[in-house]
Motif scaffolding. Structure first.
Motif, PDB file in Angstrom:
ATOM      1  N   PHE A  72       0.827  -1.210   0.000  1.00  0.00           N
ATOM      2  CA  PHE A  72       0.000   0.000   0.000  1.00  0.00           C
ATOM      3  C   PHE A  72       0.858   1.256   0.000  1.00  0.00           C
ATOM      4  O   PHE A  72       0.649   2.174  -0.807  1.00  0.00           O
ATOM      5  N   TYR A  73       1.854   1.308   0.886  1.00  0.00           N
ATOM      6  CA  TYR A  73       2.683   2.513   0.972  1.00  0.00           C
ATOM      7  C   TYR A  73       3.585   2.653  -0.250  1.00  0.00           C
ATOM      8  O   TYR A  73       3.853   3.777  -0.685  1.00  0.00           O
ATOM      9  N   ARG A  74       4.038   1.535  -0.820  1.00  0.00           N
ATOM     10  CA  ARG A  74       4.842   1.614  -2.040  1.00  0.00           C
ATOM     11  C   ARG A  74       3.998   2.155  -3.205  1.00  0.00           C
ATOM     12  O   ARG A  74       4.495   2.938  -4.027  1.00  0.00           O
ATOM     13  N   GLN A  75       2.749   1.761  -3.269  1.00  0.00           N
ATOM     14  CA  GLN A  75       1.865   2.279  -4.320  1.00  0.00           C
ATOM     15  C   GLN A  75       1.661   3.788  -4.163  1.00  0.00           C
ATOM     16  O   GLN A  75       1.658   4.531  -5.150  1.00  0.00           O
ATOM     17  N   LEU A  76       1.495   4.225  -2.918  1.00  0.00           N
ATOM     18  CA  LEU A  76       1.341   5.662  -2.686  1.00  0.00           C
ATOM     19  C   LEU A  76       2.618   6.413  -3.036  1.00  0.00           C
ATOM     20  O   LEU A  76       2.573   7.541  -3.546  1.00  0.00           O
ATOM     21  N   GLU A  77       3.763   5.812  -2.756  1.00  0.00           N
ATOM     22  CA  GLU A  77       5.034   6.442  -3.111  1.00  0.00           C
ATOM     23  C   GLU A  77       5.125   6.678  -4.616  1.00  0.00           C
ATOM     24  O   GLU A  77       5.529   7.757  -5.069  1.00  0.00           O
ATOM     25  N   ALA A  78       4.750   5.658  -5.389  1.00  0.00           N
ATOM     26  CA  ALA A  78       4.798   5.790  -6.844  1.00  0.00           C
ATOM     27  C   ALA A  78       3.810   6.840  -7.329  1.00  0.00           C
ATOM     28  O   ALA A  78       4.086   7.581  -8.277  1.00  0.00           O
ATOM     29  N   GLY A  81       5.137  10.358  -5.764  1.00  0.00           N
ATOM     30  CA  GLY A  81       6.519  10.688  -6.038  1.00  0.00           C
ATOM     31  C   GLY A  81       7.319  11.119  -4.840  1.00  0.00           C
ATOM     32  O   GLY A  81       8.201  11.975  -4.934  1.00  0.00           O
ATOM     33  N   GLN A  82       7.025  10.533  -3.693  1.00  0.00           N
ATOM     34  CA  GLN A  82       7.788  10.842  -2.481  1.00  0.00           C
ATOM     35  C   GLN A  82       7.850   9.619  -1.587  1.00  0.00           C
ATOM     36  O   GLN A  82       6.982   8.742  -1.668  1.00  0.00           O
ATOM     37  N   PRO A  83       8.885   9.494  -0.744  1.00  0.00           N
ATOM     38  CA  PRO A  83       9.025   8.302   0.105  1.00  0.00           C
ATOM     39  C   PRO A  83       8.053   8.327   1.287  1.00  0.00           C
ATOM     40  O   PRO A  83       7.850   9.374   1.907  1.00  0.00           O
ATOM     41  N   PHE A  84       7.469   7.164   1.579  1.00  0.00           N
ATOM     42  CA  PHE A  84       6.563   7.034   2.720  1.00  0.00           C
ATOM     43  C   PHE A  84       6.964   5.894   3.659  1.00  0.00           C
ATOM     44  O   PHE A  84       6.741   5.986   4.854  1.00  0.00           O
ATOM     45  N   PHE A  85       7.525   4.819   3.104  1.00  0.00           N
ATOM     46  CA  PHE A  85       7.869   3.655   3.916  1.00  0.00           C
ATOM     47  C   PHE A  85       9.374   3.442   3.881  1.00  0.00           C
ATOM     48  O   PHE A  85       9.961   3.224   2.823  1.00  0.00           O
ATOM     49  N   GLY A 140      12.162  -7.141   7.647  1.00  0.00           N
ATOM     50  CA  GLY A 140      10.834  -7.025   7.056  1.00  0.00           C
ATOM     51  C   GLY A 140      10.037  -5.839   7.552  1.00  0.00           C
ATOM     52  O   GLY A 140       8.990  -5.517   7.010  1.00  0.00           O
ATOM     53  N   GLY A 141      10.514  -5.187   8.609  1.00  0.00           N
ATOM     54  CA  GLY A 141       9.783  -4.053   9.170  1.00  0.00           C
ATOM     55  C   GLY A 141      10.415  -2.730   8.797  1.00  0.00           C
ATOM     56  O   GLY A 141      11.159  -2.616   7.817  1.00  0.00           O
ATOM     57  N   GLY A 142      10.138  -1.726   9.581  1.00  0.00           N
ATOM     58  CA  GLY A 142      10.627  -0.383   9.325  1.00  0.00           C
ATOM     59  C   GLY A 142       9.666   0.633   9.900  1.00  0.00           C
ATOM     60  O   GLY A 142       8.972   0.349  10.887  1.00  0.00           O
ATOM     61  N   HIS A 143       9.585   1.788   9.253  1.00  0.00           N
ATOM     62  CA  HIS A 143       8.647   2.791   9.748  1.00  0.00           C
ATOM     63  C   HIS A 143       8.058   3.590   8.601  1.00  0.00           C
ATOM     64  O   HIS A 143       8.666   3.758   7.545  1.00  0.00           O
ATOM     65  N   VAL A 144       6.848   4.072   8.831  1.00  0.00           N
ATOM     66  CA  VAL A 144       6.086   4.830   7.848  1.00  0.00           C
ATOM     67  C   VAL A 144       6.067   6.295   8.263  1.00  0.00           C
ATOM     68  O   VAL A 144       5.876   6.609   9.443  1.00  0.00           O
ATOM     69  N   LEU A 145       6.251   7.176   7.304  1.00  0.00           N
ATOM     70  CA  LEU A 145       6.158   8.614   7.554  1.00  0.00           C
ATOM     71  C   LEU A 145       4.678   8.997   7.524  1.00  0.00           C
ATOM     72  O   LEU A 145       4.150   9.507   6.538  1.00  0.00           O
ATOM     73  N   VAL A 146       4.008   8.712   8.631  1.00  0.00           N
ATOM     74  CA  VAL A 146       2.546   8.782   8.677  1.00  0.00           C
ATOM     75  C   VAL A 146       2.018  10.175   8.354  1.00  0.00           C
ATOM     76  O   VAL A 146       1.085  10.328   7.560  1.00  0.00           O
ATOM     77  N   SER A 147       2.594  11.198   8.965  1.00  0.00           N
ATOM     78  CA  SER A 147       2.087  12.549   8.724  1.00  0.00           C
ATOM     79  C   SER A 147       2.244  12.940   7.263  1.00  0.00           C
ATOM     80  O   SER A 147       1.403  13.663   6.711  1.00  0.00           O
ATOM     81  N   ASN A 148       3.306  12.455   6.605  1.00  0.00           N
ATOM     82  CA  ASN A 148       3.496  12.749   5.184  1.00  0.00           C
ATOM     83  C   ASN A 148       2.439  12.047   4.331  1.00  0.00           C
ATOM     84  O   ASN A 148       1.936  12.615   3.346  1.00  0.00           O
ATOM     85  N   VAL A 149       2.123  10.812   4.686  1.00  0.00           N
ATOM     86  CA  VAL A 149       1.075  10.072   3.970  1.00  0.00           C
ATOM     87  C   VAL A 149      -0.258  10.811   4.069  1.00  0.00           C
ATOM     88  O   VAL A 149      -0.945  11.052   3.063  1.00  0.00           O
ATOM     89  N   LEU A 150      -0.622  11.183   5.297  1.00  0.00           N
ATOM     90  CA  LEU A 150      -1.906  11.849   5.511  1.00  0.00           C
ATOM     91  C   LEU A 150      -1.945  13.215   4.832  1.00  0.00           C
ATOM     92  O   LEU A 150      -2.975  13.609   4.271  1.00  0.00           O
ATOM     93  N   ALA A 151      -0.817  13.924   4.856  1.00  0.00           N
ATOM     94  CA  ALA A 151      -0.778  15.241   4.220  1.00  0.00           C
ATOM     95  C   ALA A 151      -0.948  15.132   2.710  1.00  0.00           C
ATOM     96  O   ALA A 151      -1.661  15.938   2.089  1.00  0.00           O
ATOM     97  N   ALA A 152      -0.313  14.138   2.093  1.00  0.00           N
ATOM     98  CA  ALA A 152      -0.431  13.960   0.643  1.00  0.00           C
ATOM     99  C   ALA A 152      -1.852  13.613   0.244  1.00  0.00           C
ATOM    100  O   ALA A 152      -2.407  14.173  -0.716  1.00  0.00           O
ATOM    101  N   LEU A 153      -2.465  12.691   0.982  1.00  0.00           N
ATOM    102  CA  LEU A 153      -3.841  12.305   0.669  1.00  0.00           C
ATOM    103  C   LEU A 153      -4.811  13.450   0.946  1.00  0.00           C
ATOM    104  O   LEU A 153      -5.767  13.665   0.193  1.00  0.00           O
TER     105      LEU A 153
END
Length: 374
Positions: A72-78, A81-85, A140-153
């Motif tokens: 999901f986050y990789r699809q949003l990145e594409a 055009g910005q990194p999320f995960f 297999g884990g990591g972290h999501v830039l949550v505020s960036n995801v929400l701001a873009a959407l």
């Protein structure tokens, strides 16, 4: 009059993922949200950890949830055009020799072998890391830039008109006349066939779902500067240390049950500073502190489903501290339920709390017959 199939209340990680999934399926959606910079989703560091807790247990349904979230986050990145995960190893540090021995002794029987690299071997040398008793390297884990995801959407939603920034008032939601198409009417200007409640901890004031065991849980985080600590991994030992880049890290989080003070506290600052000091040999400086309120549930599973007596009112909530990993897959599950009636997983279906609904009706002096979903 704005007419939509789905009116979603809240645009945290729950509302955002569900709105995205329904819109992806071609459904008309309107999201009403009150922007809150210190909401649980915006404060969170977005950790996705397949092995969590003091018992080093495999996270619930992680084999299904983690790949869905990553995709999901990789699809949003594409798309944006910005990194999320940020995929990165998570170093789970032991607190004692006893803990080290216990975990290594039972590692062969653990279902998390796929996510843990060579549990009996020493951790790699990491600049600035204090690991007196060793630990586990989790992959297999990591972290999501949550505020960036929400701001873009949100920016997309405002531009396209499907997101309104205003306060939703439940008293202004009423049944729409059948001759006008039925559904629900909000404030005399929105007609929706369905309303989905995704308002996080505020759901405890929701007139439809106040009977659910959702308890607000406050978490505080620190932003720190620690130039000597490597930023190529996440550290975890009673707290997480998530790299933000350029020698900046987010440390968290505390857990406070009601009653708790509004805003940040010196106690949380001290607690998190001590936990960070136990993970690094380097000096650090606190640059910020934030507090958010999580929508926690008694059994630590989200709340999905339809109101027992109101077939047009639904809930998608209660994600606690693991929303970034849970929400993407559960959004597809919820959308399947709304669109086709495909059964929800029993662990998240609000039917597991039907006894509480009946008790609420009884205490209010209302007959306990429940409606059926159409």
């Amino acid at each position: 009059m704005t007419q939509v199939e789905y009116l979603i209340i809240g645009h945290g990680i729950a509302g955002a993922t569900l709105a995205h999934e329904l819109r992806r399926r071609g459904r008309s959606v309107l999201v009403i949200d009150t922007p809150q910079p210190d909401s649980a989703s915006n404060v969170a560091a977005g950790l996705m950890n397949p092995v969590a807790g003091k018992r080093f247990a495999l996270a619930w349904r992680v084999e299904e949830l983690l790949p869905a979230a990553s995709a999901f986050y990789r699809q949003l990145e594409a798309r944006f055009g910005q990194p999320f995960f940020v995929e990165a190893p998570i170093l789970k540090l032991f607190s004692s020799v006893a803990e080290q021995n216990t975990v290594i002794a039972r590692s062969a029987d653990q279902p998390w072998r796929h996510f843990v690299e060579n549990p009996g071997e020493p951790l790699p040398v990491v600049p600035g890391m204090r690991a007196d008793y060793g630990g586990l390297r989790i992959r297999g884990g990591g972290h999501v830039l949550v505020s960036n995801v929400l701001a873009a959407l949100a920016a997309e939603g405002i531009q396209e008109g499907w997101l309104w920034h205003e306060t939703f008032v439940w008293e202004q939601l009423v049944p729409a006349a059948e001759e006008a198409g039925g559904g629900l009417l909000y404030a005399g200007r929105v007609r929706a066939q369905h309303v989905v409640c995704c308002e996080g901890a505020n759901a405890r004031h929701n007139p439809y779902f106040h009977w659910l065991p959702l308890t607000p849980n406050q978490g505080e985080v620190l932003d720190v500067e620690c130039a000597g600590l490597s930023d190529q991994q996440v550290l975890n030992k009673g707290a997480y240390v998530v790299p933000l880049g350029n020698g900046q890290f987010r440390v968290g989080a505390t857990y406070r049950w009601p009653p708790f003070a509004a805003g940040t506290t010196p106690e949380a600052r001290q607690e998190l500073s001590q936990r960070l000091d136990a993970m690094t040999t380097e000096p650090f400086r606190v640059t910020g502190q934030r507090a958010g309120v999580r929508p926690a549930v008694r059994d630590r599973k989200p709340l999905l489903g339809t109101h027992p007596a109101q077939a047009s009112v639904h809930i998608f909530n209660g994600f606690g501290s693991k929303g970034v990993m849970l929400a993407p897959r559960l959004a597809t599950l919820m959308a399947d339920w709304l669109e086709t009636g495909q059964e929800l997983w029993s662990e998240v279906n609000i039917q597991r709390y039907s006894a509480l609904y009946i008790a609420a009706l009884s205490s209010a002096g209302v007959a306990s017959s429940s409606g059926s979903r159409s």
